[in-house]
Scaffold this motif. Sequence first.
Motif, PDB file in Angstrom:
ATOM      1  N   UNK A  12       0.818  -1.218   0.000  1.00 33.29           N
ATOM      2  CA  UNK A  12       0.000   0.000   0.000  1.00 33.29           C
ATOM      3  C   UNK A  12       0.848   1.262   0.000  1.00 33.29           C
ATOM      4  N   UNK A  13       2.122   1.149   0.398  1.00 32.66           N
ATOM      5  CA  UNK A  13       3.005   2.310   0.389  1.00 32.66           C
ATOM      6  C   UNK A  13       3.691   2.515  -0.955  1.00 32.66           C
ATOM      7  N   UNK A  14       3.607   1.539  -1.825  1.00 35.05           N
ATOM      8  CA  UNK A  14       4.266   1.633  -3.132  1.00 35.05           C
ATOM      9  C   UNK A  14       3.252   1.545  -4.268  1.00 35.05           C
ATOM     10  N   UNK A  15       2.408   0.530  -4.226  1.00 37.80           N
ATOM     11  CA  UNK A  15       1.426   0.300  -5.288  1.00 37.80           C
ATOM     12  C   UNK A  15       0.030   0.195  -4.679  1.00 37.80           C
ATOM     13  N   UNK A  16      -0.560   1.318  -4.289  1.00 41.66           N
ATOM     14  CA  UNK A  16      -1.891   1.250  -3.673  1.00 41.66           C
ATOM     15  C   UNK A  16      -2.926   0.691  -4.647  1.00 41.66           C
ATOM     16  N   UNK A  17      -3.774  -0.155  -4.127  1.00 40.40           N
ATOM     17  CA  UNK A  17      -4.755  -0.847  -4.960  1.00 40.40           C
ATOM     18  C   UNK A  17      -5.732   0.120  -5.612  1.00 40.40           C
ATOM     19  N   UNK A  18      -6.059   1.216  -4.925  1.00 34.46           N
ATOM     20  CA  UNK A  18      -7.046   2.148  -5.470  1.00 34.46           C
ATOM     21  C   UNK A  18      -6.532   2.808  -6.747  1.00 34.46           C
ATOM     22  N   UNK A  19      -5.244   3.114  -6.806  1.00 31.80           N
ATOM     23  CA  UNK A  19      -4.686   3.734  -8.016  1.00 31.80           C
ATOM     24  C   UNK A  19      -4.548   2.694  -9.124  1.00 31.80           C
ATOM     25  N   UNK A  20      -4.138   1.490  -8.771  1.00 34.93           N
ATOM     26  CA  UNK A  20      -4.070   0.422  -9.773  1.00 34.93           C
ATOM     27  C   UNK A  20      -5.434   0.200 -10.414  1.00 34.93           C
ATOM     28  N   UNK A  21      -6.465   0.122  -9.585  1.00 39.40           N
ATOM     29  CA  UNK A  21      -7.814  -0.123 -10.097  1.00 39.40           C
ATOM     30  C   UNK A  21      -8.284   1.023 -10.979  1.00 39.40           C
ATOM     31  N   UNK A  22      -7.951   2.252 -10.594  1.00 41.95           N
ATOM     32  CA  UNK A  22      -8.384   3.409 -11.370  1.00 41.95           C
ATOM     33  C   UNK A  22      -7.690   3.456 -12.731  1.00 41.95           C
ATOM     34  N   UNK A  37      -6.598   0.827 -14.389  1.00 46.26           N
ATOM     35  CA  UNK A  37      -7.183  -0.253 -15.181  1.00 46.26           C
ATOM     36  C   UNK A  37      -8.597   0.096 -15.638  1.00 46.26           C
ATOM     37  N   UNK A  38      -9.322   0.877 -14.829  1.00 44.61           N
ATOM     38  CA  UNK A  38     -10.697   1.246 -15.163  1.00 44.61           C
ATOM     39  C   UNK A  38     -10.765   2.355 -16.205  1.00 44.61           C
ATOM     40  N   UNK A  39      -9.695   3.139 -16.308  1.00 43.53           N
ATOM     41  CA  UNK A  39      -9.694   4.297 -17.196  1.00 43.53           C
ATOM     42  C   UNK A  39      -9.904   3.874 -18.653  1.00 43.53           C
ATOM     43  N   UNK A  40     -10.845   4.546 -19.290  1.00 45.36           N
ATOM     44  CA  UNK A  40     -11.143   4.264 -20.699  1.00 45.36           C
ATOM     45  C   UNK A  40     -10.160   5.033 -21.575  1.00 45.36           C
ATOM     46  N   UNK A  41      -9.597   4.403 -22.600  1.00 44.96           N
ATOM     47  CA  UNK A  41      -8.655   5.115 -23.479  1.00 44.96           C
ATOM     48  C   UNK A  41      -9.265   6.382 -24.066  1.00 44.96           C
ATOM     49  N   UNK A  42      -8.554   7.479 -23.924  1.00 43.29           N
ATOM     50  CA  UNK A  42      -9.018   8.753 -24.446  1.00 43.29           C
ATOM     51  C   UNK A  42      -9.924   9.519 -23.507  1.00 43.29           C
ATOM     52  N   UNK A  90      -8.623  10.080 -11.471  1.00 51.85           N
ATOM     53  CA  UNK A  90      -7.321   9.512 -11.124  1.00 51.85           C
ATOM     54  C   UNK A  90      -6.392  10.587 -10.579  1.00 51.85           C
ATOM     55  N   UNK A  91      -6.445  11.782 -11.151  1.00 54.58           N
ATOM     56  CA  UNK A  91      -5.597  12.881 -10.679  1.00 54.58           C
ATOM     57  C   UNK A  91      -5.943  13.254  -9.244  1.00 54.58           C
ATOM     58  N   UNK A  92      -7.241  13.281  -8.923  1.00 57.46           N
ATOM     59  CA  UNK A  92      -7.646  13.610  -7.547  1.00 57.46           C
ATOM     60  C   UNK A  92      -7.164  12.547  -6.564  1.00 57.46           C
ATOM     61  N   UNK A  93      -7.277  11.290  -6.961  1.00 59.34           N
ATOM     62  CA  UNK A  93      -6.827  10.202  -6.081  1.00 59.34           C
ATOM     63  C   UNK A  93      -5.317  10.275  -5.876  1.00 59.34           C
ATOM     64  N   UNK A  94      -4.584  10.532  -6.954  1.00 65.23           N
ATOM     65  CA  UNK A  94      -3.122  10.589  -6.861  1.00 65.23           C
ATOM     66  C   UNK A  94      -2.659  11.766  -6.011  1.00 65.23           C
ATOM     67  N   UNK A  95      -3.394  12.879  -6.061  1.00 64.53           N
ATOM     68  CA  UNK A  95      -3.020  14.047  -5.262  1.00 64.53           C
ATOM     69  C   UNK A  95      -3.148  13.774  -3.768  1.00 64.53           C
ATOM     70  N   UNK A  96      -4.057  12.887  -3.401  1.00 68.08           N
ATOM     71  CA  UNK A  96      -4.299  12.594  -1.992  1.00 68.08           C
ATOM     72  C   UNK A  96      -3.445  11.438  -1.477  1.00 68.08           C
ATOM     73  N   UNK A 142       1.960  -0.305 -15.302  1.00 73.24           N
ATOM     74  CA  UNK A 142       0.804   0.541 -15.023  1.00 73.24           C
ATOM     75  C   UNK A 142       0.954   1.929 -15.638  1.00 73.24           C
ATOM     76  N   UNK A 143       2.132   2.524 -15.500  1.00 75.75           N
ATOM     77  CA  UNK A 143       2.335   3.878 -16.022  1.00 75.75           C
ATOM     78  C   UNK A 143       2.330   3.872 -17.549  1.00 75.75           C
ATOM     79  N   UNK A 144       2.896   2.845 -18.156  1.00 72.97           N
ATOM     80  CA  UNK A 144       2.845   2.734 -19.620  1.00 72.97           C
ATOM     81  C   UNK A 144       1.404   2.622 -20.100  1.00 72.97           C
ATOM     82  N   UNK A 145       0.611   1.840 -19.395  1.00 72.10           N
ATOM     83  CA  UNK A 145      -0.808   1.705 -19.727  1.00 72.10           C
ATOM     84  C   UNK A 145      -1.527   3.038 -19.573  1.00 72.10           C
ATOM     85  N   UNK A 146      -1.196   3.777 -18.513  1.00 72.35           N
ATOM     86  CA  UNK A 146      -1.827   5.081 -18.280  1.00 72.35           C
ATOM     87  C   UNK A 146      -1.503   6.061 -19.407  1.00 72.35           C
ATOM     88  N   UNK A 147      -0.245   6.158 -19.767  1.00 72.53           N
ATOM     89  CA  UNK A 147       0.149   7.103 -20.818  1.00 72.53           C
ATOM     90  C   UNK A 147      -0.479   6.718 -22.151  1.00 72.53           C
TER      91      UNK A 147
END
Length: 238
Positions: free
Chosen positions: A53-63, A65-70, A76-82, A207-212
């Motif tokens: 949870x200190x390195x790869x929090x599940x909530x960000x991973x799930x977000x 994976x849930x993000x639709x391309x485009x 996700x930005x709000x979650x990452x800021x917190x 995960x980051x490659x998938x996000x970009x």
Amino acid sequence: MSSSMMIFAETADAMSGLAGFFSKGGPFIWPLLACSIVAVTTIILRTIALRERNVLPLVIESEIERLVPGASAERLARIAEQDDSALARIVRVALHHLRWPRSENVEFVQTRARYEMVRLEKGLIILEVITGIAPLLGLIGTVSGLVHVFARLGLSTGAADAKGIALGISEALNTTIFGLSIAVPSLIAFSYFSKKVEAMSVEMETLVTDLITKCYYGRIGRPDTTVRPTAAAHAPIA
């Protein structure tokens, strides 16, 4: 009441034996004791720092994976800021530079990811050093103890006391035992943490490659807005 007294007596005997172990171990036992304290502290701190949870929090991973391309990545930005995990910091860098060309954003994210890897590996070099020097300190302590034993034997005028020699040798070997007992757990911890950091780095990269890829999906390159002189600008003035 008697059982309590027995426990107290056993504890006192154990403490007395431990104190005797260190007092008879010679001068090299104290650097080994310092190594053991540093190793235990480092192992505890790395165990806490490298929790999932200190390195790869599940909530960000799930977000991710849930993000639709485009689609928009505002949630996700709000979650990452917190969040203050390593993955969240890399995601923030990627999302803050989405206006940049993809190649430049990827390069910036890679720089941040390398920095995060250095942070995750922090302290592992300490375990590696302790793994190497603890047995050597123990061996030096043993050799030093044996030198003293045989020096006393050479200076004695009477017959050699076999019991005293055996006791001296056994005490000299204490540092070797202590050094190995420090090195073995340190080596196990170093190997475990190194593999864990490696696995986490691969997962973060995925995960980051998938996000970009999702954020830049369908994006058309920016039109060239450079102002160029037209043909009329070069026409001769009448």
